[in-house]
Design a protein around this motif. Structure first.
Motif, short mmCIF file in Angstrom:
data_model
loop_
_atom_site.label_atom_id
_atom_site.label_comp_id
_atom_site.label_asym_id
_atom_site.label_seq_id
_atom_site.Cartn_x
_atom_site.Cartn_y
_atom_site.Cartn_z
N ILE A 309 0.83 -1.20 0.00
CA ILE A 309 0.00 0.00 0.00
C ILE A 309 0.86 1.25 0.00
CG2 ILE A 309 -1.63 1.35 1.37
CD1 ILE A 309 -2.82 -1.33 2.34
N PHE A 310 1.85 1.31 0.87
CA PHE A 310 2.70 2.50 0.96
C PHE A 310 3.50 2.70 -0.32
CE2 PHE A 310 1.41 2.83 5.22
CZ PHE A 310 1.91 3.98 5.78
N HIS A 311 4.01 1.63 -0.91
CA HIS A 311 4.79 1.77 -2.13
C HIS A 311 3.94 2.21 -3.32
CE1 HIS A 311 8.38 -0.91 -0.66
NE2 HIS A 311 8.32 0.28 -0.07
N VAL A 312 2.73 1.70 -3.40
CA VAL A 312 1.84 2.11 -4.49
C VAL A 312 1.43 3.58 -4.33
CG1 VAL A 312 -0.46 1.79 -5.47
CG2 VAL A 312 0.97 -0.19 -4.97
N LEU A 313 1.12 3.99 -3.10
CA LEU A 313 0.62 5.35 -2.87
C LEU A 313 1.73 6.40 -2.85
CD1 LEU A 313 -2.07 4.71 -0.11
CD2 LEU A 313 -2.38 4.85 -2.58
N PHE A 314 2.87 6.08 -2.24
CA PHE A 314 3.87 7.11 -1.97
C PHE A 314 5.25 6.82 -2.52
CE2 PHE A 314 1.25 6.55 2.01
CZ PHE A 314 0.32 7.52 1.69
N GLY A 315 5.45 5.69 -3.18
CA GLY A 315 6.80 5.32 -3.54
C GLY A 315 7.56 4.92 -2.28
N SER A 316 8.81 5.34 -2.18
CA SER A 316 9.62 4.98 -1.01
C SER A 316 9.75 6.13 -0.01
CB SER A 316 11.02 4.54 -1.45
OG SER A 316 11.66 5.59 -2.18
N LYS A 317 9.05 7.24 -0.25
CA LYS A 317 9.20 8.44 0.58
C LYS A 317 8.87 8.21 2.04
CE LYS A 317 7.59 13.25 0.85
NZ LYS A 317 6.75 14.30 0.20
N TRP A 318 7.85 7.37 2.31
CA TRP A 318 7.38 7.17 3.67
C TRP A 318 7.65 5.76 4.18
CZ3 TRP A 318 5.81 11.29 6.40
CH2 TRP A 318 5.44 12.44 5.70
N ASP A 319 8.71 5.11 3.68
CA ASP A 319 9.00 3.74 4.10
C ASP A 319 9.22 3.62 5.61
OD1 ASP A 319 8.73 2.78 1.58
OD2 ASP A 319 10.80 2.08 1.34
N ALA A 450 2.34 -2.66 -7.31
CA ALA A 450 0.93 -2.63 -7.70
C ALA A 450 0.40 -4.04 -7.94
CB ALA A 450 0.75 -1.78 -8.95
N MET A 451 1.19 -4.87 -8.62
CA MET A 451 0.77 -6.24 -8.88
C MET A 451 0.69 -7.03 -7.57
SD MET A 451 -0.22 -8.39 -11.14
CE MET A 451 0.29 -7.60 -12.68
N ARG A 452 1.65 -6.78 -6.69
CA ARG A 452 1.65 -7.47 -5.41
C ARG A 452 0.41 -7.11 -4.60
NH1 ARG A 452 6.44 -6.91 -0.82
NH2 ARG A 452 5.30 -7.93 0.88
N LEU A 453 0.06 -5.83 -4.55
CA LEU A 453 -1.11 -5.39 -3.80
C LEU A 453 -2.39 -5.99 -4.38
CD1 LEU A 453 -2.42 -3.68 -1.61
CD2 LEU A 453 -2.38 -1.74 -3.20
N ALA A 454 -2.49 -5.96 -5.71
CA ALA A 454 -3.69 -6.52 -6.36
C ALA A 454 -3.83 -8.01 -6.06
CB ALA A 454 -3.62 -6.27 -7.87
N THR A 455 -2.71 -8.72 -6.09
CA THR A 455 -2.74 -10.16 -5.82
C THR A 455 -3.12 -10.44 -4.38
OG1 THR A 455 -1.02 -10.51 -7.50
CG2 THR A 455 -1.40 -12.28 -5.89
N GLU A 456 -2.51 -9.71 -3.45
CA GLU A 456 -2.82 -9.89 -2.03
C GLU A 456 -4.30 -9.64 -1.75
OE1 GLU A 456 1.49 -8.57 -0.05
OE2 GLU A 456 -0.04 -7.08 -0.52
N MET A 457 -4.83 -8.57 -2.30
CA MET A 457 -6.24 -8.25 -2.08
C MET A 457 -7.16 -9.28 -2.71
SD MET A 457 -6.29 -4.09 -2.46
CE MET A 457 -8.07 -4.06 -2.16
N ALA A 458 -6.83 -9.71 -3.92
CA ALA A 458 -7.68 -10.70 -4.60
C ALA A 458 -7.72 -12.01 -3.82
CB ALA A 458 -7.15 -10.94 -6.01
N ILE A 459 -6.56 -12.45 -3.34
CA ILE A 459 -6.51 -13.69 -2.56
C ILE A 459 -7.30 -13.52 -1.26
CG2 ILE A 459 -4.99 -15.19 -1.20
CD1 ILE A 459 -2.85 -14.72 -3.33
N GLY A 460 -7.06 -12.42 -0.57
CA GLY A 460 -7.69 -12.21 0.72
C GLY A 460 -9.20 -12.14 0.64
N ILE A 461 -9.72 -11.30 -0.25
CA ILE A 461 -11.16 -11.10 -0.34
C ILE A 461 -11.87 -12.36 -0.83
CG2 ILE A 461 -12.98 -9.80 -1.52
CD1 ILE A 461 -11.04 -7.40 -1.54
N THR A 462 -11.33 -12.95 -1.89
CA THR A 462 -11.97 -14.14 -2.46
C THR A 462 -11.96 -15.30 -1.48
OG1 THR A 462 -11.27 -13.47 -4.70
CG2 THR A 462 -11.95 -15.77 -4.38
N ALA A 463 -10.80 -15.56 -0.88
CA ALA A 463 -10.69 -16.68 0.05
C ALA A 463 -11.60 -16.49 1.27
CB ALA A 463 -9.23 -16.85 0.50
N TYR A 464 -11.70 -15.27 1.76
CA TYR A 464 -12.52 -15.02 2.95
C TYR A 464 -14.00 -15.21 2.66
CZ TYR A 464 -13.88 -12.86 7.38
OH TYR A 464 -14.40 -12.63 8.63
N LEU A 465 -14.47 -14.68 1.54
CA LEU A 465 -15.88 -14.83 1.19
C LEU A 465 -16.24 -16.28 0.92
CD1 LEU A 465 -16.35 -11.73 -1.17
CD2 LEU A 465 -17.18 -11.99 1.18
#
Length: 489
Positions: A309-319, A450-465
């Protein structure tokens, strides 16, 4: 409409309010985080520490007392409004004169002028406490959602434009003023309620019992939430405070949303059945499951996805803020559950118990803070967040202790068993941990943020439902039926 229907409608608009608010808040926050410096966020974070205490003194806990009472009169509402306005103006005058001392504590002369302007926002906010309370009491919070969104849109535009023009921290100051002004204007224009030109000491005293206890509770909670910024800014400077402020702000977007939705939606319903134990018990059991169903996957998922999330939104500025964000999200799990159970205690009229639970938590937190202060000082010479992370572990310990104590008090007051609460929560916690582990494992195999975040969210939401569907979760089934406007027997 039945109580269940009104509660569902209130929940819907509270969810709409929080989702739209957080989306707008996030969009503005992303732009400002990319444009403004860490020091700018540290300056505004220092002002927000002081403003948090001033705001709760303005309300004095009477908004909780108004919701808890079954049928407040027009004179009651008017009295609380005039009290809030008088106190807000008095506190503003005091803080205006104290501005040089605030700047001296944080070693930031710019805070003198900035704080004097930004403190106007809590006067604006004080003017709509009763208006908001009345709508919540009616379980008609549509205009609260609309006013919040309109204020954030206007404030976001002002903040972004000023930031791009080089106004620095002042962009966020004027953003806060704009949000408060627009929200107040809309609620007064559409609220269909105007105060009486009367003030009743008798009415105020009738609310003092619960109000004073809830103010004391809120004060202690505010101390717990903000004392860390107070010392971080003093000992490490505005840059380190900026990292903490960002982590705290983004963590609160999820935590506060859950807590506010649950309080706004369910406290009026619980208060309405406070004298009907079978109905009260039935509602609390369903709320335990519903809150667990939402809280565990949401907050554990955010811990797992934090880096992406931080890397997609801010790059490395707020690591440097990522670890702080993750620790605050862990603390948030205890915060949401404790807040839910506080609703049960408050609905039954035992505000005193909540106050003493806060005293206990703050005592543990203060001890942890005193032990960790040397680490904050040392961190200023190296990594600016190492010492702050140690401080946050103390917050987690204090929150966990309060969670256990609140559970014990709640089961005693409601006459339910500890095991009933555990059974309501445990399946959703276990499921969230298993799915979160899978998200973490797969996510670490992907390099692109971005790909990592999309994958994490897809796995999490789908698996939970899917898992809840296979396990026969009634809460999920009822939520889906409500969204699809189907009725169940």
């Amino acid at each position: 409409m039945s109580l269940k229907s009104r509660t569902a409608g209130t929940l819907k608009w509270n969810v709409v309010d929080r989702v739209s608010t957080q989306v707008l808040y996030a969009v503005t926050g992303i732009v400002l985080a990319r444009v403004l410096s860490q020091e700018a966020f540290g300056l505004v974070g220092a002002i927000l520490v002081i403003q948090a205490f001033a705001s709760l003194l303005v309300d004095s806990g009477f908004s909780y007392a108004l919701i808890q009472r079954k049928q407040p009169s027009r004179l009651d509402y008017s009295t609380v409004l005039w009290f809030n306005m008088a106190v807000s103006i008095a506190i503003y005058v005091i803080l205006w004169m104290a501005a040089p001392l605030i700047a001296q504590w944080f070693h930031a002369p710019a805070l003198v002028a900035m704080s004097r302007v930004m403190f106007v926002s809590f006067i604006l906010n004080a003017s709509v406490i009763v208006q908001t309370n009345i709508l919540m009491k009616r379980m008609d919070v549509r205009m609260v959602a609309v006013s919040n969104s309109a204020g954030l849109i206007a404030g976001g535009i002002v903040g972004i434009v000023l930031a791009l023009k080089g106004y620095g921290a002042w962009a966020m100051v004027w953003q806060a003023i704009t949000v408060g002004a627009v929200k107040a204007t809309l609620l007064w224009a559409t609220g269909r309620w105007w105060p009486m030109m009367r003030f009743s000491w008798a009415a105020l005293r009738s609310y003092f019992g619960i109000g004073s206890r809830m103010m004391a509770t809120s004060f202690l909670n505010t101390v717990f939430q903000n004392i860390y910024s107070f010392f971080i800014g003093n000992r490490t400077g505005m840059v380190a405070l900026g990292y903490y402020t960002q982590a705290d702000k983004w963590s609160k977007m999820g935590i506060s949303s859950l807590s506010q939705v649950l309080t706004s939606s369910f406290l009026p319903a619980l208060s309405a059945v406070q004298d009907d134990k079978p109905r009260f018990d039935n509602i609390t059991r369903r709320l335990n499951r519903f809150t667990s169903y939402l809280t565990f996957p949401a907050l554990i998922g955010l811990v797992v996805c934090a880096t992406s999330i931080f890397h997609v939104l801010f790059g490395s500025k707020w690591d440097a803020a990522i670890l702080l964000f993750q620790l605050l999200m862990v603390r948030g799990i205890f915060t949401v559950l404790t807040g839910l159970w506080n609703n049960y205690i408050l609905a039954l009229g035992y505000a005193r118990h909540i106050m003493w639970l806060e005293v206990m938590r703050d005592s543990v937190a203060l001890a942890a803070l005193l032990l960790s202060l040397p680490y904050i000082t040392l961190s200023s010479e190296g990594n600016p967040v190492e010492g702050i992370a140690i401080v946050l572990w103390g917050q987690i310990a204090a929150s966990a202790a309060t969670w256990v104590a609140t559970l014990i008090v709640t089961v005693r007051l409601t006459g339910q068993s500890v095991m009933s609460y555990v059974r309501d929560m445990l399946p959703y916690l276990a499921l969230s941990l298993v799915i979160g582990s899978a998200m973490w494992g797969v996510g670490h195999l992907i390099g692109n943020a971005a790909m990592r975040l999309a994958t994490e969210m897809a796995i999490g939401i789908t698996a939970y439902l899917v898992a809840n569907r296979l396990l026969g979760s009634k809460i999920q089934a009822e939520a889906i039926d409500y969204l699809l406007k189907r009725k169940r027997d």
